[in-house]
Design an enzyme around this catalytic site. Structure first.
Site, short mmCIF file in Angstrom:
data_model
loop_
_atom_site.label_atom_id
_atom_site.label_comp_id
_atom_site.label_asym_id
_atom_site.label_seq_id
_atom_site.Cartn_x
_atom_site.Cartn_y
_atom_site.Cartn_z
CG HIS A 143 -1.69 1.22 1.44
ND1 HIS A 143 -1.35 2.14 2.40
CD2 HIS A 143 -2.79 1.72 0.81
CE1 HIS A 143 -2.20 3.15 2.34
NE2 HIS A 143 -3.08 2.92 1.40
CD GLU A 160 -2.56 2.64 -3.58
OE1 GLU A 160 -3.01 3.80 -3.50
OE2 GLU A 160 -3.01 1.69 -2.90
CG HIS A 161 -0.10 6.28 -0.64
ND1 HIS A 161 -0.56 7.39 0.02
CD2 HIS A 161 -1.09 5.37 -0.58
CE1 HIS A 161 -1.78 7.15 0.48
NE2 HIS A 161 -2.12 5.93 0.14
CD GLU A 221 -4.87 5.48 3.22
OE1 GLU A 221 -3.77 5.92 2.85
OE2 GLU A 221 -5.54 4.68 2.56
#
Lengths: 425, 429
Positions: free
Chosen positions: A65, A68-69, A140
């Site tokens: 994840h 991905e950012h 997040e």
């Protein structure tokens, strides 16, 4: 490229493969103004331990994840902004099994596709940019901690599984992401973002050969195939914990009930298992089922209730849940209905009707570009020919579903997770 | 793509969009009525009671079974708020005839089902069945209370409620908990009769059938409804140009949460869908906080890492712009100053041609995509029905947006007046 016509669905699917192993699928849809492209790697939250040429790698939770950012960063700026500036609506997601990058646009398709393919293929990480991202992702994760629906789902997974990495949050924790460095990201990118472990799917009124040519121009890395992964020792058949409960700031109790199912193999059987699992769920607790309607009439479930089959590398389960003033009563009723169905089976008429409805529902889902592109990519990774689902449906009998219920939807394999409102102070 | 719009009876309209693009068709019926504090909850329950059962299919299970026979058709109760109108509807989605397994027709039986659900509810003692009312009252209460579960939406709802407390717009689409708890079979029945007699009824179809076939399929519905019609309610939406008080208000709530929420509500000084500067309002919203290249995303999130999200949205029917963000508790002040500083930058025209172009393209992309999605088309038509602005087709909006200048965007920003700030904080101590 090869073209294949799916007559019953009214669809034309083009498929090609680059020499480096990248597969490209184009669902050509004349008459639409928008285009959608999805570039994905078979690398998700589960893939924390894997093998490279330098041996087994152990990485902290949340790297897929995080990556991905960070991939949106390029040497000259940021690809998200570049595509947005070119009129596209870009985004990305990380699931348990895959990471996907996509955009939707109505103009500048080729330029946007070029950007998508190149930023995903060419990493650019620095210690400073990693540190900055730790702040954003930390927020997040904090936001996720307040989302009770996600939390109750993870609570269920922790009850069902002893050690499979599906127990771990995809985004990781504040502590796990603090261990991520630019070097971690380069290692994981090198292992998983090679054309042999990726797929490109496009939906829209585009020229399939142009898509193929463009991919060939931009995606030039060597294909190394898919790394070996380790999801831990074999899982027991049954759930490891029967029940869990905790309190959060919610208005009504939330619950997820699950049944642990055997892990599916790659290949066409996987599609059959998916359709069968979903059909079993529809028949047992779908909107037209007697049980759902009885529970609804008693005020034990409401329209927020849903049920679905899910499978990921090394695991599969049926999960059902929503809000209920008494989740345990729902659980007991579901288990009772499973026992009954295991013995008595389904009425043929209801079975036929339910299958017809499930077929219609799946055809309708093809209206969504995003859904279609993601399904095509996911099924490629699973070794499944997705658009054959009408035929696979035909092969499923009432007896198949009854056997599935009898074997797998048992008390031994089930678990219940609940989140209750905080007591007023 | 063309909208065919016609009046079928007083206050009853059909909008039909003919297209073979989709694998399923939309068929919906939505009553529009002015949003009123005391009526919102009792109106909101009506579509849910109707879905519980009707003439030939008297239970929810029977309705769902009928939908399964129609290839997994869907008929959903929907309660929405558009400006200061409450929209109470049943939205159907059915497989297009082209994809049935043996050439069956789905539109006609779907229209028949919709007609019965709308006009032949299960009745006892001259009103709705008590069992259905009690069940749906409980569900409505749960749904109202459940709004706090999603803290992002909850914070925005709280902002609107505080900012527009004395306007119809401040009323939630589902109404208040106390009013929901007081609903009876009789009061719900009266609300239903009022909607049949006075609500604007919008019938919507999007699919492959020609408009003549759609009209014929809906004819029984219209024929039975026509004698029940009285005077049609007038829909309105008051755009308030400035805040009521001298200074902006700040409202703070405390809940046991990990992350704080910060929402800022602005009045647009009258800029709205009915005005010439509507396209500039859309572009302003995108440039300020609507996209990944916007001022808020680039500065508040990317440059300062102040929050996971910070975005702006505008209700062009009401003339309100709201910024929504998720922030750590101790960085609220800093985030708020930065959000306001970015607005000052737009006011001063401190943005590049590139920023303007990307904002315009983002808006253009949204409107060009509308004809590719049935649900977006349905919503687009609903907005047009509420506003009465039918000439503003997606293509027309695209054309006007492309002509927006930097000066026009700055002028919109200069009109923005901060009205209310809402902060959701954790528990103290």
């Amino acid at each position: 490229m090869e073209e294949k016509r799916y007559e019953r669905l009214g669809m034309d699917l083009f498929h090609g493969r680059l020499d480096n192993g990248l597969h490209v699928f184009v669902d050509k849809r004349p008459g639409y103004g928008k285009q959608f492209a999805f570039f994905a790697t078979r690398y998700g939250g589960l893939d924390m331990r894997f093998k490279t040429e330098r041996g087994w790698q152990d990485t902290p939770a949340g790297v897929a994840h995080f990556l991905e950012h960070k991939l949106f960063d390029t040497k000259d700026g940021n690809a998200l902004q570049l595509m947005a500036a070119n009129g596209a609506d870009p985004n990305a997601f990380t699931s348990f099994g895959i990471t996907g990058y996509f955009f939707q646009c109505t103009q500048g398709f080729e330029e946007n596709l070029r950007t998508l393919l190149s930023f995903v293929s060419e990493p650019w990480f620095t210690p400073e940019s990693v540190a900055k991202e730790q702040g954003i992702i930390g927020q997040e994760i904090a936001m996720g901690d307040d989302e009770a629906e996600t939390e109750v789902f993870y609570d269920l997974l922790k009850c069902l599984y002893a050690h499979h990495p599906i127990r771990t949050h995809i985004a990781g924790t504040q502590a796990s992401i603090a261990q991520i460095t630019d070097q971690t990201l380069y290692t994981c990118h090198g292992a998983f973002y090679n054309p042999g472990n990726m797929v490109l799917t496009v939906v829209g009124d585009v020229d399939p050969q142009r898509v193929m040519d463009l991919a060939g121009e931009v995606v030039v890395g060597a294909g190394k195939g898919s790394p070996e992964r380790d999801y831990g020792p074999a899982e027991p058949d049954g759930a490891v914990e029967r029940e869990t409960s905790r309190s959060m700031e919610v208005s009504a109790p939330l619950f997820q009930m699950g049944f642990k199912l055997p892990a599916p193999d790659r290949g066409q059987d996987r599609l059959r298992a998916q359709l069968l699992g979903d059909l079993a769920g529809d028949l047992l607790v779908g909107e037209a089922s007697p049980l759902y309607n009885r529970l609804y009439g008693q005020g034990l479930v409401n329209r927020a209730f849903s049920c679905g089959y899910e499978d990921y590398p090394g695991c599969a389960f049926l999960a059902l849940g929503g809000e209920s003033r008494d989740p345990r009563a729902v659980r007991d009723a579901v288990l009772e209905e499973c026992r009954r169905v295991a013995e008595e089976g389904f009425e043929p008429e209801r079975f036929a009707r339910c299958k017809k409805a499930a077929y219609g529902g799946m055809v309708s889902q093809l209206n969504s570009f995003e859904n279609t592109a993601v399904e095509l990519a996911q099924s490629y990774f699973d070794g499944v020919e997705y658009l054959t689902f009408p035929e696979v449906f035909q092969s499923i009998t009432a007896r198949d579903v009854q056997d599935f219920v009898a074997r797998y939807l048992t008390a031994e394999r089930h678990a219940l997770a609940m989140i209750t409102p905080k007591e007023a102070a | 793509m063309e909208f065919k719009r016609e009046q079928l009876a007083p206050g009853v309209f059909l909008t039909a969009i003919g297209t073979t693009k989709f694998k399923s068709a939309t068929l919906s019926a939505t009553f529009l009525t002015p949003l009123e504090r005391k009526k919102a909850a009792v109106n909101a329950i009506v579509p849910y009671i109707l879905r519980r059962g009707c003439g030939s299919w008297p239970t929810m299970e029977a309705v769902s079974t009928r939908l399964d026979e129609l290839y997994g058709g869907v008929l959903e109760s929907a309660v929405r708020k558009k400006g200061e109108s409450q929209c109470l509807g049943l939205i159907g989605s059915f497989l297009d005839d082209a994809y049935t397994l043996d050439g069956e027709r789905v539109l006609e039986p779907a229209a028949e089902l919709l007609c019965q659900v709308l006009l032949e509810p299960a009745v006892e003692e001259g009103v709705f069945r008590e069992e259905y009312v009690a069940g749906e009252r409980e569900n409505l209460l749960l749904a109202i209370r459940a709004q706090m579960n999603d803290k992002r939406q909850y914070a925005m709802a709280r902002l609107v409620r505080e900012m527009c407390g004395d306007e119809p717009y401040g009323v939630d689409r589902l109404g208040d908990e106390a009013d929901a708890a007081a609903i009876t079979a009789r009061s719900a029945w009266r609300a239903y009769q009022d909607l049949l007699a006075h609500g604007v009824l919008e019938l919507h179809y999007c699919g492959s059938a020609p408009v003549e076939r759609v009209r014929a399929a809906l004819e029984p519905l219209v024929e039975r409804l026509a004698p029940l019609r009285g005077e049609t309610a007038k829909l309105d939406c008051q755009v308030r140009e400035n805040r009521a008080g001298q200074e902006p208000r700040t409202v703070v709530d405390h809940l046991d949460v990990t992350q704080g929420k910060l929402c800022l509500g602005f009045r647009t000084k009258g800029a709205c869908i009915w005005r010439e500067d509507y396209p500039a309002l859309l572009v302003f919203t995108a440039l300020y906080g609507g996209t990944a290249t916007s001022k808020l995303f680039m500065n508040v999130r990317e440059k300062l890492s102040l929050c996971y999200y910070a975005s702006a949205s505008t209700d062009s029917l009401k003339g309100i712009c709201a910024v929504s963000s998720g922030v750590e508790f101790d960085r609220m002040d800093q985030a708020q100053s930065e959000i306001l500083a970015q607005l000052e930058a737009v006011k001063a025209g401190d943005f590049t041609e590139q920023e303007l172009q990307s904002a315009k393209q983002a808006v253009v992309n949204v409107y060009k995509s509308v004809p590719d999605s049935r649900s977006q088309l349905e919503q687009f038509c609903l907005t047009a029905a509420v506003s009465g602005v039918w000439e503003e087709t997606p293509q027309e909006t695209v054309r006007r947006v492309e002509g927006v200048t930097a000066q026009q965007v700055a002028a919109i920003a200069q009109g923005m007046e901060l009205d209310t700030v809402y902060r959701l904080m954790g528990m103290e101590g």
